[in-house]
Design an enzyme around this catalytic site. Structure first.
Site, PDB file in Angstrom:
ATOM      1  N   SER A 196       0.673  -1.275   0.093  1.00  0.00           N
ATOM      2  CA  SER A 196       0.032  -0.234  -0.050  1.00  0.00           C
ATOM      3  C   SER A 196       0.693   1.253   0.106  1.00  0.00           C
ATOM      4  O   SER A 196       1.689   1.514  -0.844  1.00  0.00           O
ATOM      5  CB  SER A 196      -0.787  -0.119   1.081  1.00  0.00           C
ATOM      6  OG  SER A 196      -2.022   0.932   0.806  1.00  0.00           O
ATOM      7  N   ASP A 273      -9.341  -6.489  -4.079  1.00  0.00           N
ATOM      8  CA  ASP A 273      -9.185  -5.333  -3.092  1.00  0.00           C
ATOM      9  C   ASP A 273     -10.014  -4.196  -3.547  1.00  0.00           C
ATOM     10  O   ASP A 273     -10.162  -3.938  -4.705  1.00  0.00           O
ATOM     11  CB  ASP A 273      -7.706  -4.723  -3.608  1.00  0.00           C
ATOM     12  CG  ASP A 273      -7.030  -3.446  -2.792  1.00  0.00           C
ATOM     13  OD1 ASP A 273      -7.819  -2.932  -2.189  1.00  0.00           O
ATOM     14  OD2 ASP A 273      -5.769  -3.242  -2.823  1.00  0.00           O
ATOM     15  N   HIS A 303      -7.309  -5.946   0.277  1.00  0.00           N
ATOM     16  CA  HIS A 303      -6.312  -4.996   0.244  1.00  0.00           C
ATOM     17  C   HIS A 303      -5.265  -5.042   1.393  1.00  0.00           C
ATOM     18  O   HIS A 303      -3.884  -5.176   1.335  1.00  0.00           O
ATOM     19  CB  HIS A 303      -6.761  -3.510   0.724  1.00  0.00           C
ATOM     20  CG  HIS A 303      -5.647  -2.471   0.747  1.00  0.00           C
ATOM     21  ND1 HIS A 303      -4.957  -1.988  -0.434  1.00  0.00           N
ATOM     22  CD2 HIS A 303      -5.339  -1.950   1.641  1.00  0.00           C
ATOM     23  CE1 HIS A 303      -4.176  -0.988  -0.233  1.00  0.00           C
ATOM     24  NE2 HIS A 303      -4.425  -0.792   1.232  1.00  0.00           N
TER      25      HIS A 303
END
Length: 341
Positions: A196, A273, A303
């Site tokens: 991320s 995600d 995610h």
């Protein structure tokens, strides 16, 4: 005689009255024109003033929208240690280039494997602290059999300072500098892992010439193309994509920077995600200039929990084994280097 006198006196009065009427008519027309212009352009002016004020507020509030070091509660006070999962570790403090004190965990393989094992620099996401990633660290430790340096960004966990884009880039450089200061690990196999927000930090790290020569490979998981792209996604309007970059305090322009990444790179994309669209990972993969790159789509990967899916670690290990057995020629990234943004 008296009639002539009255007539003479009345002429200046009529003249003043005529001038006053003309001025009144002119003033009325002027006011009418001003009203018309305000009606025509005032709404546009008000709109631009509103946009200016809104972008100013967002600029100064962006840090609070992007960085969440206090979620969940007490994340700045309590950092779970690797010993919870019986992992051998050292708690380390080092300073970034600007003097900010950073907290790290160094999780080491047993002594007989430590010097030959690869070492992974783990760059976490935008919330919590590094201790909240320990279950993933356990999987990497046992399945990849690597040493792991868990870096805690400034303003997160027990690290000092306040998070910022340039600050996080500086922290990552401090992490890799620390690894190369050690004499008890194999610095020929340094893996930089970013998930991320950590993926954007990892990409920036790899674009620097001095670092690209020290990084064996990158592993990027569920990261985004840029903050402007994410802002447009969350607001639901592509209009934000056309705003000038100075509107954004944090940009993380990975889609541009990845064009100068030449180190071997594995892109891990969780297809479930719902925060970062998988298409962003596809865009990063396509724009990456590495001659040795792979993309790993994971069907049920979300995610934050893509690492929970079957064959996750086996695929990473296969990528590293292939890279070790068939190393690509080292390519200098200077040709693709872009200016700092």
């Amino acid at each position: 005689m008296s009639f002539r006198i009255r007539l003479a006196r009345s002429r200046p009065i009529r003249l003043l009255g005529s001038v006053a009427m003309k001025c009144w008519a002119f003033s009325g027309a002027y006011i009418l024109v001003c009203f018309f212009l305000y009606w025509l352009y005032g709404g546009v002016l008000a709109f631009f003033l509103l946009c200016f004020a809104t972008t100013g507020i967002l600029y100064h509030r962006e840090d609070q929208l992007l960085y969440h070091p206090e979620l969940p509660a007490h994340s700045r006070v309590y950092v779970p240690a690797p010993s919870i999962f019986s992992l051998p570790y050292q708690s380390i403090y080092t300073r970034a280039g600007d003097g900010t004190m950073l907290h790290m965990f160094f999780v080491s393989q047993p002594e007989d494997r430590m010097r030959k094992a690869p070492t992974l620099l783990f760059l976490h996401g935008n919330a919590g602290n590094m201790g909240h990633r320990l279950q993933n660290i356990v999987g990497l430790y046992h399945n990849i059999q690597c040493n792991i340096l868990m870096l805690e960004y400034r303003g997160y966990g027990l690290s000092q300072g306040t998070p910022s884009e340039e600050g996080l880039y500086m922290d990552a450089r401090a992490g890799i500098d620390y690894l190369f200061s050690r004499t008890d690990i194999n610095t020929n196999e340094i893996i930089v892992f970013g998930r991320s927000l950590g993926g954007a930090v990892a990409i920036d790290l790899a674009t620097k010439e001095e670092n690209s020569q020290r990084i064996w490979c990158l592993i990027l998981e569920n990261t985004f193309t840029s903050i402007p792209d994410m802002a447009a996604l969350f607001v639901g309007s592509k209009f934000l994509q056309y705003l000038p970059l100075f509107v954004y305090k944090n940009k993380y322009l990975s889609i541009l920077k990845v064009r100068s990444v030449t180190v071997p790179t594995l892109f891990i994309s969780g297809l479930a995600d719902t925060l970062v669209p998988p298409r962003m990972m596809q865009d990063l993969y396509k724009n990456c200039r590495s001659t040795y790159k792979r993309i790993l789509p994971i069907v049920d990967g979300t995610h934050n929990e893509t690492w929970c899916q079957p064959s996750y670690y086996q695929n990473i290990d296969a990528f590293l084994t292939e890279l070790r057995e068939n190393p690509p020629p080292r390519v200098t990234s200077s040709h693709w280097q872009i200016d700092n943004i």
